[in-house]
Structure formats: structure tokens, C-alpha cells
Motif scaffolding. Structure first.
Motif, PDB file in Angstrom:
ATOM      1  N   TYR A   1     -40.256  29.963   0.503  1.00  0.00           N
ATOM      2  CA  TYR A   1     -39.564  30.155   1.775  1.00  0.00           C
ATOM      3  C   TYR A   1     -38.519  31.264   1.741  1.00  0.00           C
ATOM      4  O   TYR A   1     -38.058  31.705   2.794  1.00  0.00           O
ATOM      5  CB  TYR A   1     -38.866  28.857   2.189  1.00  0.00           C
ATOM      6  CG  TYR A   1     -39.784  27.702   2.455  1.00  0.00           C
ATOM      7  CD1 TYR A   1     -40.983  27.863   3.159  1.00  0.00           C
ATOM      8  CD2 TYR A   1     -39.463  26.420   2.017  1.00  0.00           C
ATOM      9  CE1 TYR A   1     -41.822  26.791   3.406  1.00  0.00           C
ATOM     10  CE2 TYR A   1     -40.287  25.332   2.275  1.00  0.00           C
ATOM     11  CZ  TYR A   1     -41.470  25.526   2.966  1.00  0.00           C
ATOM     12  OH  TYR A   1     -42.297  24.460   3.223  1.00  0.00           O
ATOM     13  N   GLY A   2     -38.118  31.690   0.551  1.00  0.00           N
ATOM     14  CA  GLY A   2     -37.000  32.599   0.441  1.00  0.00           C
ATOM     15  C   GLY A   2     -35.687  31.845   0.544  1.00  0.00           C
ATOM     16  O   GLY A   2     -35.650  30.659   0.870  1.00  0.00           O
ATOM     17  N   SER A   3     -34.588  32.534   0.271  1.00  0.00           N
ATOM     18  CA  SER A   3     -33.273  31.897   0.302  1.00  0.00           C
ATOM     19  C   SER A   3     -32.458  32.408   1.479  1.00  0.00           C
ATOM     20  O   SER A   3     -32.384  33.615   1.732  1.00  0.00           O
ATOM     21  CB  SER A   3     -32.512  32.180  -0.994  1.00  0.00           C
ATOM     22  OG  SER A   3     -31.181  31.693  -0.903  1.00  0.00           O
ATOM     23  N   ILE A   4     -31.815  31.469   2.184  1.00  0.00           N
ATOM     24  CA  ILE A   4     -30.972  31.878   3.306  1.00  0.00           C
ATOM     25  C   ILE A   4     -29.681  32.537   2.826  1.00  0.00           C
ATOM     26  O   ILE A   4     -28.893  33.009   3.648  1.00  0.00           O
ATOM     27  CB  ILE A   4     -30.656  30.689   4.224  1.00  0.00           C
ATOM     28  CG1 ILE A   4     -29.916  29.577   3.463  1.00  0.00           C
ATOM     29  CG2 ILE A   4     -31.913  30.173   4.881  1.00  0.00           C
ATOM     30  CD1 ILE A   4     -29.421  28.461   4.349  1.00  0.00           C
ATOM     31  N   ALA A   5     -29.468  32.597   1.506  1.00  0.00           N
ATOM     32  CA  ALA A   5     -28.343  33.377   0.992  1.00  0.00           C
ATOM     33  C   ALA A   5     -28.532  34.862   1.282  1.00  0.00           C
ATOM     34  O   ALA A   5     -27.558  35.619   1.347  1.00  0.00           O
ATOM     35  CB  ALA A   5     -28.190  33.150  -0.513  1.00  0.00           C
ATOM     36  N   ASP A   6     -29.775  35.267   1.469  1.00  0.00           N
ATOM     37  CA  ASP A   6     -30.088  36.636   1.847  1.00  0.00           C
ATOM     38  C   ASP A   6     -29.998  36.756   3.368  1.00  0.00           C
ATOM     39  O   ASP A   6     -30.647  35.995   4.091  1.00  0.00           O
ATOM     40  CB  ASP A   6     -31.483  37.015   1.370  1.00  0.00           C
ATOM     41  CG  ASP A   6     -31.908  38.373   1.865  1.00  0.00           C
ATOM     42  OD1 ASP A   6     -31.389  39.376   1.355  1.00  0.00           O
ATOM     43  OD2 ASP A   6     -32.749  38.431   2.794  1.00  0.00           O
ATOM     44  N   PRO A   7     -29.217  37.697   3.904  1.00  0.00           N
ATOM     45  CA  PRO A   7     -29.040  37.783   5.360  1.00  0.00           C
ATOM     46  C   PRO A   7     -30.340  37.955   6.141  1.00  0.00           C
ATOM     47  O   PRO A   7     -30.522  37.340   7.191  1.00  0.00           O
ATOM     48  CB  PRO A   7     -28.117  39.004   5.522  1.00  0.00           C
ATOM     49  CG  PRO A   7     -27.389  39.109   4.232  1.00  0.00           C
ATOM     50  CD  PRO A   7     -28.363  38.659   3.181  1.00  0.00           C
ATOM     51  N   ALA A   8     -31.245  38.783   5.626  1.00  0.00           N
ATOM     52  CA  ALA A   8     -32.512  38.993   6.338  1.00  0.00           C
ATOM     53  C   ALA A   8     -33.349  37.723   6.345  1.00  0.00           C
ATOM     54  O   ALA A   8     -33.967  37.374   7.355  1.00  0.00           O
ATOM     55  CB  ALA A   8     -33.281  40.144   5.694  1.00  0.00           C
ATOM     56  N   GLN A   9     -33.357  37.010   5.197  1.00  0.00           N
ATOM     57  CA  GLN A   9     -34.121  35.770   5.142  1.00  0.00           C
ATOM     58  C   GLN A   9     -33.491  34.704   6.031  1.00  0.00           C
ATOM     59  O   GLN A   9     -34.193  33.921   6.679  1.00  0.00           O
ATOM     60  CB  GLN A   9     -34.214  35.266   3.701  1.00  0.00           C
ATOM     61  CG  GLN A   9     -35.140  34.065   3.537  1.00  0.00           C
ATOM     62  CD  GLN A   9     -36.582  34.392   3.880  1.00  0.00           C
ATOM     63  OE1 GLN A   9     -37.202  35.226   3.225  1.00  0.00           O
ATOM     64  NE2 GLN A   9     -37.116  33.762   4.912  1.00  0.00           N
ATOM     65  N   PHE A  10     -32.164  34.644   6.059  1.00  0.00           N
ATOM     66  CA  PHE A  10     -31.496  33.703   6.961  1.00  0.00           C
ATOM     67  C   PHE A  10     -31.910  33.959   8.407  1.00  0.00           C
ATOM     68  O   PHE A  10     -32.237  33.029   9.146  1.00  0.00           O
ATOM     69  CB  PHE A  10     -29.983  33.810   6.827  1.00  0.00           C
ATOM     70  CG  PHE A  10     -29.249  33.172   7.968  1.00  0.00           C
ATOM     71  CD1 PHE A  10     -29.192  31.786   8.099  1.00  0.00           C
ATOM     72  CD2 PHE A  10     -28.640  33.957   8.951  1.00  0.00           C
ATOM     73  CE1 PHE A  10     -28.543  31.195   9.170  1.00  0.00           C
ATOM     74  CE2 PHE A  10     -27.974  33.372  10.019  1.00  0.00           C
ATOM     75  CZ  PHE A  10     -27.929  31.992  10.130  1.00  0.00           C
ATOM     76  N   LYS A  11     -31.903  35.217   8.810  1.00  0.00           N
ATOM     77  CA  LYS A  11     -32.272  35.550  10.186  1.00  0.00           C
ATOM     78  C   LYS A  11     -33.706  35.118  10.486  1.00  0.00           C
ATOM     79  O   LYS A  11     -33.987  34.528  11.546  1.00  0.00           O
ATOM     80  CB  LYS A  11     -32.113  37.056  10.412  1.00  0.00           C
ATOM     81  CG  LYS A  11     -32.435  37.505  11.827  1.00  0.00           C
ATOM     82  CD  LYS A  11     -32.219  39.016  11.971  1.00  0.00           C
ATOM     83  CE  LYS A  11     -32.572  39.470  13.386  1.00  0.00           C
ATOM     84  NZ  LYS A  11     -32.375  40.954  13.538  1.00  0.00           N
ATOM     85  N   ALA A  12     -34.634  35.378   9.547  1.00  0.00           N
ATOM     86  CA  ALA A  12     -36.035  35.000   9.754  1.00  0.00           C
ATOM     87  C   ALA A  12     -36.204  33.491   9.770  1.00  0.00           C
ATOM     88  O   ALA A  12     -36.979  32.941  10.567  1.00  0.00           O
ATOM     89  CB  ALA A  12     -36.903  35.618   8.655  1.00  0.00           C
ATOM     90  N   THR A  13     -35.471  32.802   8.902  1.00  0.00           N
ATOM     91  CA  THR A  13     -35.589  31.339   8.826  1.00  0.00           C
ATOM     92  C   THR A  13     -34.999  30.680  10.061  1.00  0.00           C
ATOM     93  O   THR A  13     -35.601  29.750  10.627  1.00  0.00           O
ATOM     94  CB  THR A  13     -34.890  30.823   7.557  1.00  0.00           C
ATOM     95  OG1 THR A  13     -35.461  31.446   6.406  1.00  0.00           O
ATOM     96  CG2 THR A  13     -35.045  29.312   7.437  1.00  0.00           C
ATOM     97  N   LEU A  14     -33.839  31.135  10.486  1.00  0.00           N
ATOM     98  CA  LEU A  14     -33.229  30.578  11.691  1.00  0.00           C
ATOM     99  C   LEU A  14     -34.144  30.769  12.898  1.00  0.00           C
ATOM    100  O   LEU A  14     -34.180  29.926  13.802  1.00  0.00           O
ATOM    101  CB  LEU A  14     -31.873  31.231  11.939  1.00  0.00           C
ATOM    102  CG  LEU A  14     -31.121  30.780  13.194  1.00  0.00           C
ATOM    103  CD1 LEU A  14     -30.828  29.273  13.141  1.00  0.00           C
ATOM    104  CD2 LEU A  14     -29.829  31.565  13.364  1.00  0.00           C
ATOM    105  N   ALA A  15     -34.910  31.842  12.902  1.00  0.00           N
ATOM    106  CA  ALA A  15     -35.781  32.129  14.040  1.00  0.00           C
ATOM    107  C   ALA A  15     -36.897  31.103  14.196  1.00  0.00           C
ATOM    108  O   ALA A  15     -37.420  30.929  15.301  1.00  0.00           O
ATOM    109  CB  ALA A  15     -36.377  33.533  13.901  1.00  0.00           C
TER     110      ALA A  15
END
Length: 720
Positions: free
Chosen positions: A617-631
Motif C-alpha cells: 500500500y505504501g506509507s502515508i509518511a510519504d506526502p504523495a502516498q498520503f494524498k493517494a491513500t486519502l483519495a
């Protein structure tokens, strides 16, 4: 989730067991508030208060009003869970389709004896055997091929909450190590028995993996001990911490407290190890993973030391010992996989270039080897000689089957191939590598005739143009009319393919004019590692788009419409269901989601195995991954006053893989937000886990409950 092939099979593709009808509910205990529900007066769900809570990620504040439901020890949470169970049981018991469907599911479940997980060691065949309605499989040994079967371990002697999690025969078959776990927790304890005498040795080894990291064991060549996966023993009175697994060595007869770490100290908090034995030699290998979904590092064991042979750049996914050399499937610069051999010097030597079909499995045979391949829903097995030249494709059915375990040994010309298909219960076929002949040596006798089931294929087109195969099952006379009650299933993650598996008790759905459909969406590996990678991390939305494309393909082909389409998934597939509910609430009439993940922003905490899922899933510690996950995170996209479909969420209180609060929070949010009169139900099993090792009655009880819910919501005519 490295056991997720089994999880996926337990959901819909293998519903070949029975269920008990839910007990009647005293109508006098109904809550006083009622609304129109499916055209009938029904009670509202138990109320769920919202409490102020939030988290901040990269400058974004995210409200979390149901966070209080995360604490299983809170009396308010326990009371809320009990009230939700009572509400769900009442709603299910009131569905008139339940009686007929449950009775038929029970009939279809009582097949002949089943067998699974065959392994050959020293001329002895070991396997698991279950005779419905026996709660759990027993462990069998027999001299191969014609010896008498002997029961070695029967977990049913106690209660059906004890399950065999894995087993490992010693190189010459003298001893057998086996693991058990209780109540769906998967936390394994290993014991050892003498195969010839049947005597259980005093060795008892707790904390031996399970759930968050898989069990694993490699015997010493002299059969005097073995290395196995273990979590650090907890302090007295404390729960085990299911992180930082290592390999420890155990000598037969010594206390578990004397076992010493031989590999993995400080390797990774989310370490997972797959141990690959080389029978009758001092060779062993470790495929070391840092969590789920990513590739392995490859280590070779020489005596008491471990030397790295391949790093993760090789993108290794599976391996087997072939004539004293470790053959690994590498997907670096080869999306469908190629095979390389690791020599004694630790260097990789090319063996077999990339070919048509994605590599799923390698197995030794004679002086050569077998390769299992797939492409979409099609699976097959190829034989290669010692020089890696193609010999033949095994004469198995060309379509509609999935390949299971292969029991074989180097130097032996015969192998045992297990397989099943949509309409084919489990079969074992003995393959002769010299003559090319294949004969069935074991097959499950089903309780009904599945030969008339019609299997068809259509394709959906995802948002980016990718074609998504969809397999459609029906009975003759059930033709596309634009309104067939239809259930669509998929998974979409963790390198796990959707492959043909026996539909078993789900035949009950087809018998009443329903349709079953299975989608090969990205995130799995049925088309290789590129297919998997396109459904990971920043590209996870592809998975959800693929599934929706499959659903629209069923509608476009006039199999069904939005008023008669139901969807099913579990675990990572539960996340898939959650996204469909919030992204396309008007395109589905009913949803069953089992042990699912719905709050992706909190999944990465130390609850259950969230940290293990970062490679996928990737880590939401990464800003880009957080943005994609929140979406896409379902919980954060539940909108008030939205007409959501009917939803049934199920979870297990002892689940080590997905925290039960994931289902609690999502159910509460949907119940408080939905503007439709369709039910939002949550069922929590209090002595169960993720589904691995579930007893017979629970596994197929889920089948009957799911079919009942779908029949009621999709309008399947099951009345006598």
C-alpha cells in the motif's frame, strides 16, 4: 497476508461446506424505533455516538469521530458490538430465503472426503484430510504410492477451535513437525512426533509465527533438529509482540527456552521468512521479505551461516531446490518471470528465459523440473529436462482449472499434481515424467452434478484502457436478460491471483437462476509482476477502476443491472468493497465485505498487521502516498445523506491480520450516513479470526449467510 491465496479461496471460489441457520430472534426484544427496510418494517441499527477526534497528516487535519471504537477492552465497545450482533442476527433471521438456501448449502457441502497440501518426503506422502462435516482436517501419512493411510494428528479431539496451521516432514520422513493455533488467532505452537511410532515428542515450541508473519521450518539434514520462525518470547503476563520475527534453531529434546537465534536478528520489524528445504542435504534457503507484497532477498544456508545470494533488485517471488541447486523465479526485466539457478559459489546462472505465461511455481521432477504458469484465468504446467529444454505441456484441462500444490522430489520421475476448477472438485493426478502420462489417483465426489454449469468469458475495459477478464458462471436457461441476480467477486492485491476454484455450495445460487462472476483485476499476479505492480501503492486506484469496469461489463452484456448486482470480497478484497461502496454507491444493490480494511490512514499503526502491508500500500509518511491513500480510503469518503447499497460486514474478534475495529468504524459511519432504507449490518464472530483455520461450520456458515443476504437484496427467487 502471505497466506492470502487461501483467504481468497475461502470467500467465494470454494464455498463447498455447510452452514447452520441462524437461531430465531425473539421479536419482543426489537428496539422501539423502526423505519421502512426492504419494504418491511424493521428496526434501526444501534445508535453510535460520534466523539471529537482527529489526526493531522502533512498539514491536513482528518476527523476521526469513531476512533473510540478501536479499543476492544472498552465496555462501551463491547456493549456496542453485542448490540450490532443482535441487530444483524435479527435482520438475517427475518430473511425468508435463509431456510431454503441454508438447507441446500448443507446438502451441497457434504461431499466425499477431501485432501489438500500434499508433500513427499523420503518416499512418504503427507497430506491433510477432512470428511465433512468434520470440523478440522486431520494430518495423514502413507507410503507412496500404495501404502495404507495413517492418521498422525487429529485436532478434533479437543474442540473445533484448534486448527493445524502447517506441517513439515523431516528429509527422510522419520519425524513430522506440525503447528496448531486456537480460535482463529493463527499464533502457532509447534510440536514434533515420530512418524513410525506415532509418539509425540516432548518438544513444544510456542510463538512460532502465524498471522502477521508466516510459519516456517527447515530441518537439519541429520534430522536431529531444525530452524523455525519465532517471535520473541514475551515477558510473563504479557502478550507476544508479533513483530521482529527471527529464525531460531531447535535441537530435538531440548527446551524451547534453549533455542538460539541463527538468522534475522535486527533484520526487519516486519520480517517474513519462507524456508525452502533441500531434502536429504545440508542445503536450505531463506526467502526473506520485509512485509507483504514486495520481493524477497535470497539467502543460502551453509552449516550454521547464511549468505545473501540475491537482493530485492532481482524481484524474486518463488523458489525450489532442483538437483541440488536453488532455482528461483526472478521478475527483474522479465514481467512474466525467468528462472535462474544459484550455484555453490552463490552466483546466479540463467536457466530459463521468459516465456508465455507468468511463473507461479517451480517443482523438481526427475533430473529436470516443472513450471506452473498462468495468464488471466488460464493455468497450465510445463515440463523441462535437465538442460532446461521444453519437454511437454502436461495433459491437464486447458481451461477452467487452477493448479494447487505439487508433491515431487528430484530424482523421482513421478509427481503428484493437485488441481481444481469451477466445476471440478479437488483432484490429484499422478504424472509420469518419462511417458507423459497423467492419471487421476484421488478426486472429491461432489454432492451434485456440476457438469451442466456454463462457463463464459467477457472483458471489461478499465479507465486507462486495460482489458479486464471476467469469468461468468450460470446454468443452462439462465441467459442474459438484463436483470439476473449476480454476484461479482475479486481480490486485487498482494501478488495473489484469482484462479478457478470449485464453486461447491455456491451452486445453490446458480440453481435458482443466479449468476456468479469472477474478475481478474490488477494487484494480483495472474498476468505477471507488471500486472501486480500496476495495482500497488500510488497506482492502487487502478484496482478499484478495474473492478468497476468488470461490473459495468456485466451490465453491458445484459447479465444484470444495478438493481440486481451484488459484490463480494474479503481482507484486501474488503478494502475493494469499501471503495466501491463510497465511489459508486448507485451501481450496486448489495455488498458483502469480510474482514476488510476501511480506514487506510489508521491501518499503518501497530494494530494487527498494518505495518506489514506497507510494501503493497505504501506509507502515508510519504506526502504523495498520503494524498493517494486519502483519495480512496473508504472511511474518509462516507458522505451523509447518501443512498448506500445494502451492506453486510463480517469480522473476527481474534483477527491477527486486519483489526476488527476497521469493520466497526466503517459500519458505524455507513449506518449514520445512509439515506436509503437498505440495511447496513455488522457481524462479529467472537471466537474467530481472519478465516484461516476456521472450522467447517463457520466457513460454510458464512457461505449460507452471504447467499441469504444477497438473495434477499437482489431478488433471487428461492421460495419453494
Amino acid at each position: 497476508m502471505r497466506l492470502a491465496p487461501l483467504i481468497a479461496t475461502l470467500l467465494l471460489a470454494a464455498g463447498s461446506a455447510a452452514a447452520a441457520q441462524l437461531p430465531p430472534v425473539d421479536s419482543s426484544s426489537k428496539p422501539p424505533r423502526e423505519v421502512a427496510l426492504i419494504g418491511e418494517p424493521q428496526p434501526l441499527p444501534p445508535p453510535t455516538p460520534r466523539h471529537p477526534a482527529s489526526s493531522e497528516f502533512h498539514g491536513v487535519s482528518v476527523a476521526d469521530p469513531y476512533r473510540w471504537l478501536e479499543d476492544p477492552a472498552d465496555p462501551a465497545v463491547r456493549q456496542w458490538t453485542a448490540a450490532q450482533n443482535a441487530y444483524t442476527e435479527a435482520a438475517l433471521a427475518a430473511m425468508p430465503q435463509g431456510k431454503v438456501l441454508t438447507a441446500r448449502v448443507q446438502q451441497l457441502a457434504i461431499t466425499s472426503t477431501t485432501r489438500s497440501d500434499p508433500t513427499l518426503a523420503g518416499g512418504t506422502l503427507f497430506y491433510l484430510q477432512q470428511t465433512p462435516p468434520q470440523p478440522q482436517p486431520v494430518l495423514i501419512a502413507q507410503a507412496w504410492p500404495d501404502g495404507a493411510a495413517k492418521v498422525l494428528v487429529d485436532p478434533n479431539a479437543g474442540n473445533d477451535g484448534t486448527a493445524i496451521t502447517a506441517y513439515w516432514p523431516s528429509p527422510h520422513g522419520r519425524y513430522l513437525a506440525y503447528g496448531t493455533a486456537e480460535g482463529g488467532s493463527e499464533l502457532t505452537t509447534i510440536r514434533v512426533l515420530d512418524v513410525h511410532s506415532g509418539k509425540t515428542l516432548p518438544d513444544t515450541l510456542p510463538w512460532a509465527g502465524g498471522g502477521t508473519t508466516p510459519q516456517g521450518l527447515a530441518w537439519d539434514a541429520d534430522e536431529r533438529g531444525f530452524s523455525y520462525v519465532r517471535f520473541a518470547p514475551p515477558a510473563v503476563g504479557q502478550a507476544v509482540e508479533q513483530f521482529h520475527a527471527t529464525l531460531v534453531h531447535h535441537a530435538l529434546g531440548q527446551a524451547a527456552t534453549a533455542d538460539t537465534v541463527v538468522f534475522g536478528k535486527g533484520y526487519s520489524k516486519t520480517a517474513e521468512y519462507v524456508l525452502v528445504n533441500a531434502p536429504a542435504t545440508a542445503q536450505a534457503a531463506v526467502l526473506a521479505y520485509d512485509g507483504d507484497g514486495g520481493p524477497a532477498e535470497v539467502f543460502l544456508q551453509r552449516g550454521g551461516s547464511f549468505r545473501r545470494a540475491l537482493d530485492r533488485g532481482a524481484n524474486v517471488r518463488t523458489a525450489a531446490w532442483v538437483n541440488g541447486r536453488l532455482f528461483v523465479a526472478s521478475f527483474r526485466d522479465a514481467p512474466r518471470g525467468r528462472i535462474v539457478a544459484i550455484g555453490d559459489d552463490g552466483k546466479a546462472v540463467p536457466v530459463l528465459a521468459e516465456r508465455e505465461g507468468a511463473i507461479q511455481q517451480i517443482a523438481p521432477l526427475g533430473d529436470g523440473f516443472l513450471v506452473v504458469r498462468s495468464w488471466g484465468p488460464n493455468w497450465w504446467v510445463e515440463q523441462y529436462g535437465a538442460d532446461a529444454k521444453f519437454v511437454r505441456r502436461l495433459p491437464l484441462p486447458e481451461h477452467g482449472i487452477g493448479i494447487g500444490e505439487i508433491a515431487s522430489e528430484s530424482g523421482q520421475d513421478k509427481a503428484l499434481i493437485s488441481y481444481s476448477g469451477w466445476t471440478t472438485p479437488a483432484r490429484w493426478a499422478e504424472y509420469d515424467g518419462r511417458s507423459g502420462s497423467l492419471k487421476t489417483v484421488f478426486e472429491v465426489k461432489p454432492a451434485a452434478d456440476y457438469s451442466k454449469v456454463v462457463v463464459q468469458r467477457i472483458d471489461g475495459t478499465s479507465k486507462d484502457g486495460t482489458k479486464i477478464p471476467v469469468t461468468v458462471l450460470s446454468l443452462p436457461g439462465t441467459t442474459p436478460n438484463g436483470a439476473r441476480p449476480t454476484i461479482l467477486y475479486s481480490y486485487g492485491g498482494f501478488d495473489i491471483p484469482i484462479k478457478p476454484g470449485f464453486i461447491g455450495s455456491n451452486l445453490a445460487w446458480l440453481e435458482h437462476g443466479g449468476v456468479l462472476a469472477y474478475a481478474n483485476i490488477r494487484g494480483g499476479n495472474e498476468n505477471g509482476q507488471q500486472w501486480h505492480a500496476q495495482g500497488q501503492k500510488l497506482d492502487k486506484q487502478n484496482v478499484f477502476d478495474d473492478f468497476h469496469a468488470a461490473a459495468l461489463a456485466l451490465i453491458d452484456a445484459r447479465w444484470t443491472d444495478r438493481a440486481h448486482l451484488g459484490i463480494l470480497g474479503g481482507s484486501n478484497g474488503g478494502l475493494l468493497m469499501g471503495t466501491q461502496i463510497v465511489q459508486h454507491p448507485g451501481d450496486y444493490r448489495a455488498v458483502v465485505a469480510r474482514v476488510g480494511i476501511y480506514d487506510m490512514l489508521r491501518h499503518e499503526t501497530d494494530f494487527a498487521n498494518g505495518p506489514y502491508n506497507i510494501p503493497e500500500y505504501g506509507s502515508i509518511a510519504d506526502p504523495a502516498q498520503f494524498k493517494a491513500t486519502l483519495a480512496y480510503s473508504p472511511l474518509q469518503h462516507v458522505q451523509a445523506n447518501t443512498a448506500y447499497p445494502a451492506v453486510l460486514l463480517t469480522t473476527g474478534e481474534n483477527d491477527p491480520r486486519v483489526a476488527p475495529w476497521q469493520s466497526r468504524k466503517f459500519a458505524a459511519a455507513l449506518q449514520n450516513a445512509s439515506a436509503s432504507t437498505r440495511p447496513i449490518l455488522l457481524l462479529t464472530r467472537m471466537n474467530a479470526g481472519h478465516g484461516v483455520g476456521a472450522p467447517f461450520s463457520q466457513r460454510v456458515g458464512d457461505t449460507a449467510i452471504g447467499l441469504t443476504f444477497f438473495a434477499h437484496e437482489l431478488g433471487l427467487d428461492v421460495m419453494p
